[in-house]
Design a protein around this motif. Sequence first.
Motif, PDB file in Angstrom:
ATOM      1  N   PRO A 167       0.802  -1.226   0.000  1.00 50.46           N
ATOM      2  CA  PRO A 167       0.000   0.000   0.000  1.00 50.46           C
ATOM      3  C   PRO A 167       0.835   1.276   0.000  1.00 50.46           C
ATOM      4  O   PRO A 167       0.365   2.320  -0.468  1.00 50.46           O
ATOM      5  CB  PRO A 167      -0.818  -0.122   1.294  1.00 50.46           C
ATOM      6  N   LEU A 168       2.069   1.207   0.498  1.00 48.82           N
ATOM      7  CA  LEU A 168       2.924   2.397   0.517  1.00 48.82           C
ATOM      8  C   LEU A 168       3.344   2.797  -0.892  1.00 48.82           C
ATOM      9  O   LEU A 168       3.511   3.984  -1.182  1.00 48.82           O
ATOM     10  CB  LEU A 168       4.153   2.142   1.390  1.00 48.82           C
ATOM     11  N   VAL A 169       3.534   1.815  -1.764  1.00 44.84           N
ATOM     12  CA  VAL A 169       3.836   2.129  -3.160  1.00 44.84           C
ATOM     13  C   VAL A 169       2.655   2.885  -3.764  1.00 44.84           C
ATOM     14  O   VAL A 169       2.818   3.921  -4.432  1.00 44.84           O
ATOM     15  CB  VAL A 169       4.127   0.839  -3.954  1.00 44.84           C
ATOM     16  N   TRP A 170       1.456   2.362  -3.515  1.00 51.02           N
ATOM     17  CA  TRP A 170       0.226   3.011  -4.004  1.00 51.02           C
ATOM     18  C   TRP A 170       0.096   4.418  -3.441  1.00 51.02           C
ATOM     19  O   TRP A 170      -0.196   5.383  -4.167  1.00 51.02           O
ATOM     20  CB  TRP A 170      -0.968   2.152  -3.604  1.00 51.02           C
ATOM     21  N   LEU A 171       0.328   4.581  -2.141  1.00 54.77           N
ATOM     22  CA  LEU A 171       0.153   5.878  -1.494  1.00 54.77           C
ATOM     23  C   LEU A 171       1.120   6.915  -2.038  1.00 54.77           C
ATOM     24  O   LEU A 171       0.734   8.062  -2.281  1.00 54.77           O
ATOM     25  CB  LEU A 171       0.336   5.744   0.024  1.00 54.77           C
ATOM     26  N   ALA A 172       2.382   6.533  -2.229  1.00 53.79           N
ATOM     27  CA  ALA A 172       3.367   7.487  -2.760  1.00 53.79           C
ATOM     28  C   ALA A 172       2.911   8.027  -4.107  1.00 53.79           C
ATOM     29  O   ALA A 172       3.024   9.231  -4.381  1.00 53.79           O
ATOM     30  CB  ALA A 172       4.737   6.817  -2.874  1.00 53.79           C
ATOM     31  N   GLY A 173       2.369   7.143  -4.947  1.00 54.46           N
ATOM     32  CA  GLY A 173       1.911   7.590  -6.255  1.00 54.46           C
ATOM     33  C   GLY A 173       0.699   8.486  -6.196  1.00 54.46           C
ATOM     34  O   GLY A 173       0.649   9.528  -6.867  1.00 54.46           O
TER      35      GLY A 173
ATOM     36  N   LEU B  30       4.975   8.616   9.787  1.00 50.21           N
ATOM     37  CA  LEU B  30       4.521   7.307  10.247  1.00 50.21           C
ATOM     38  C   LEU B  30       3.338   6.900   9.381  1.00 50.21           C
ATOM     39  O   LEU B  30       2.374   7.654   9.253  1.00 50.21           O
ATOM     40  CB  LEU B  30       4.106   7.369  11.716  1.00 50.21           C
ATOM     41  N   ILE B  31       3.403   5.705   8.807  1.00 53.81           N
ATOM     42  CA  ILE B  31       2.361   5.251   7.895  1.00 53.81           C
ATOM     43  C   ILE B  31       1.761   3.950   8.411  1.00 53.81           C
ATOM     44  O   ILE B  31       2.483   2.979   8.655  1.00 53.81           O
ATOM     45  CB  ILE B  31       2.905   5.007   6.468  1.00 53.81           C
ATOM     46  N   LEU B  32       0.442   3.925   8.587  1.00 54.84           N
ATOM     47  CA  LEU B  32      -0.282   2.684   8.871  1.00 54.84           C
ATOM     48  C   LEU B  32      -0.860   2.197   7.550  1.00 54.84           C
ATOM     49  O   LEU B  32      -1.570   2.942   6.868  1.00 54.84           O
ATOM     50  CB  LEU B  32      -1.384   2.912   9.891  1.00 54.84           C
ATOM     51  N   THR B  33      -0.558   0.937   7.212  1.00 54.23           N
ATOM     52  CA  THR B  33      -0.831   0.503   5.843  1.00 54.23           C
ATOM     53  C   THR B  33      -2.089  -0.346   5.670  1.00 54.23           C
ATOM     54  O   THR B  33      -2.384  -0.763   4.552  1.00 54.23           O
ATOM     55  CB  THR B  33       0.373  -0.262   5.264  1.00 54.23           C
TER      56      THR B  33
END
Length: 258
Positions: free
Chosen positions: A205-211, A225-228
């Motif tokens: 999900p972090l890949v998705w969020l960065a985009g 801080l990222i909750l995925t």
Amino acid sequence: MTDQYQRMADELAAAYRTRRPVAPPRTVIDGLDVDGAYRIQQLTEAAFTAAGQRIVGRKIGLTSAAMQQQLGVDSPDFGFFTQDMVHRAGEPIAADQFIAPRIEPELGFRLGSDLASNATFDDVVAAIDETYLAVEIIDSRVRDWDIRLVDTIADNASCGAVVIGGSPVDVPVDQLPSVAAAMRVDGELTGEGTGAAVMGHPLEPLVWLAGVLGEQGVTLRRGDLILTGSFCAAAPIAPGTVVEVDYGSLGTLTTSFT
């Protein structure tokens, strides 16, 4: 339309303080789409920062089939949280600061470097500095949890607060999908799952969020801080509730509500 977005954002920001829910945004703004819903969320975030709140992280929601089915949506979303929305495991939390709270087990990841909008999975792995046991308290400023995707996006992805373990845990990246969590509310097992429930791997999900954030001109920064996403469906909480999440060899996270 801009005025409508601002009014909706003002109502949602006020609902955090007053705990009086609002009508679903889709019923207030004709034709509200995902872009418009994120615009409302951005305006709400701006209201928090204007009031002196510091944004310290992001939550990614609806990454598991269980949560998508529970809320009747078919896509991930994301929201923000401030320093005042972060609690440490073990400290009592006042349940009456929320409207209709629910809780779900997750993992939290602290970034040791910025993430570009075109970040790959390997870039995300390289950027992770610390991993934490975590739970998210989701809450809806939308009346009766009457939400569709655009409603929860506008309402900060239904973020209420987050609870973080006291110290980082050591888990190899390739073992994150097999991390297991069993959540008990007042001693009753309410849900369990593994990291694989979070889009196959809790870092995907972090890949998705960065985009997605990059499309909005926002960069994930060192220290964020990222909750995925949740390992299982959320469970309701109330004053007096005690929640324990057993992460096996990684330990247990406990939080209680007054």
